[in-house]
Design a protein around this motif. Structure first.
Motif, PDB file in Angstrom:
ATOM      1  N   SER A  58      -5.347  21.908  21.870  1.00 23.00           N
ATOM      2  CA  SER A  58      -3.990  22.158  22.357  1.00 23.00           C
ATOM      3  C   SER A  58      -3.153  20.940  22.627  1.00 23.00           C
ATOM      4  CB  SER A  58      -4.330  23.018  23.765  1.00 23.00           C
ATOM      5  OG  SER A  58      -4.685  22.119  24.699  1.00 23.00           O
ATOM      6  N   GLY A  59      -1.655  21.086  22.602  1.00 24.65           N
ATOM      7  CA  GLY A  59      -0.905  20.038  22.845  1.00 24.65           C
ATOM      8  C   GLY A  59       0.640  20.626  23.061  1.00 24.65           C
ATOM      9  N   ASN A  60       1.404  19.799  22.962  1.00 30.54           N
ATOM     10  CA  ASN A  60       2.876  20.168  23.194  1.00 30.54           C
ATOM     11  C   ASN A  60       3.371  20.486  21.664  1.00 30.54           C
ATOM     12  OD1 ASN A  60       3.027  19.444  25.701  1.00 30.54           O
ATOM     13  ND2 ASN A  60       3.580  17.478  25.315  1.00 30.54           N
ATOM     14  N   ASP A  77      10.906  24.096  11.408  1.00 29.87           N
ATOM     15  CA  ASP A  77      10.573  22.745  11.569  1.00 29.87           C
ATOM     16  C   ASP A  77       9.611  22.390  12.755  1.00 29.87           C
ATOM     17  OD1 ASP A  77      11.612  21.487   9.267  1.00 29.87           O
ATOM     18  OD2 ASP A  77      13.726  21.346  10.524  1.00 29.87           O
ATOM     19  N   LEU A  78       8.190  22.553  12.521  1.00 26.74           N
ATOM     20  CA  LEU A  78       7.075  22.382  13.650  1.00 26.74           C
ATOM     21  C   LEU A  78       6.782  20.826  13.863  1.00 26.74           C
ATOM     22  CD1 LEU A  78       5.244  25.459  12.255  1.00 26.74           C
ATOM     23  CD2 LEU A  78       6.985  25.338  14.158  1.00 26.74           C
ATOM     24  N   VAL A  79       6.876  20.760  15.175  1.00 27.83           N
ATOM     25  CA  VAL A  79       6.149  19.408  15.453  1.00 27.83           C
ATOM     26  C   VAL A  79       5.011  19.678  16.534  1.00 27.83           C
ATOM     27  CG1 VAL A  79       6.440  17.066  16.459  1.00 27.83           C
ATOM     28  CG2 VAL A  79       8.148  18.200  15.062  1.00 27.83           C
ATOM     29  N   GLN A  82       0.439  15.110  15.873  1.00 33.09           N
ATOM     30  CA  GLN A  82       0.683  14.309  14.799  1.00 33.09           C
ATOM     31  C   GLN A  82       1.251  15.133  13.682  1.00 33.09           C
ATOM     32  OE1 GLN A  82       0.936  11.071  15.371  1.00 33.09           O
ATOM     33  NE2 GLN A  82       0.283  11.238  17.494  1.00 33.09           N
ATOM     34  N   VAL A  83       1.236  16.223  13.780  1.00 36.41           N
ATOM     35  CA  VAL A  83       1.437  17.493  12.514  1.00 36.41           C
ATOM     36  C   VAL A  83       3.073  17.752  12.515  1.00 36.41           C
ATOM     37  CG1 VAL A  83       0.979  19.378  11.433  1.00 36.41           C
ATOM     38  CG2 VAL A  83      -1.003  18.115  12.381  1.00 36.41           C
ATOM     39  N   THR A  84       3.764  17.295  11.423  1.00 37.02           N
ATOM     40  CA  THR A  84       4.939  17.762  11.150  1.00 37.02           C
ATOM     41  C   THR A  84       5.101  18.800   9.930  1.00 37.02           C
ATOM     42  OG1 THR A  84       5.909  15.702  12.277  1.00 37.02           O
ATOM     43  CG2 THR A  84       7.516  17.101  10.760  1.00 37.02           C
ATOM     44  N   GLU A  85       5.678  19.982   9.988  1.00 34.20           N
ATOM     45  CA  GLU A  85       5.712  20.789   9.099  1.00 34.20           C
ATOM     46  C   GLU A  85       7.065  21.619   8.871  1.00 34.20           C
ATOM     47  OE1 GLU A  85       2.314  23.592   7.457  1.00 34.20           O
ATOM     48  OE2 GLU A  85       2.455  23.506   9.532  1.00 34.20           O
TER      49      GLU A  85
END
Length: 155
Positions: A58-60, A77-79, A82-85
């Motif tokens: 889990s995370g922000n 746009d998902l952040v 460390q993943v951006t998509e």
């Protein structure tokens, strides 16, 4: 032409032009406009191998919503950590379905699993967003599934 006749003609033309913009007494508004903005929240993901479940992650998360290229599309746009998509979804009322991502990869103990991906979401009161994701594959007779949930509240 008399002043009275000119003034009447002017008002008739003005009324005709403004009537073209009105529909049912309102200007046409793009329904996607209510969802455009940035939502802050979090994500959770869990991987299942057969009937076993690994520790959840889990995370922000930050989700930025914009109008898409086509009338029924939005861009997400998902952040998440460390993943951006960037994903494209088709909107149906407050619900949406991701349409441009069909495969996803996830790793388990340095082994990469690639599987079919699907995701759906919903806007709640246009101030909250919830997205459910799933990717899965069968390898060596064992089913691997990564399920996720991403949610946020309008900033």
């Amino acid at each position: 032409m008399s002043m009275k006749r000119s003034l009447t003609l002017f008002f008739v033309l003005l009324l005709a032009v403004s009537a073209c913009k009105l529909k049912n007494g309102r200007e046409d508004v793009d329904p996607r406009e209510q969802y455009v903005g940035t939502f802050a929240g979090g994500y959770q993901a869990v991987i299942r191998i057969g009937s076993s479940e690994l520790d959840p992650e889990s995370g922000n998360a930050t989700i930025t919503v914009a109008k898409g290229a086509n009338p029924k599309e939005i861009a997400l746009d998902l952040v998440m950590g460390q993943v951006t998509e960037r994903l494209t979804a088709e909107v149906n009322g407050a619900d949406f379905t991701i349409i441009d991502k069909k495969q996803d990869r996830f790793s388990i103990n340095n082994t990469v699993i690639e599987g079919q991906y699907s995701a759906t979401g919903k806007f709640v009161n246009a101030n909250e967003i919830v997205i459910q994701t799933q990717a899965g594959a069968v390898r060596g007779g064992v089913q691997y599934v990564k399920s996720g949930s991403i949610s946020g509240t309008r900033k």
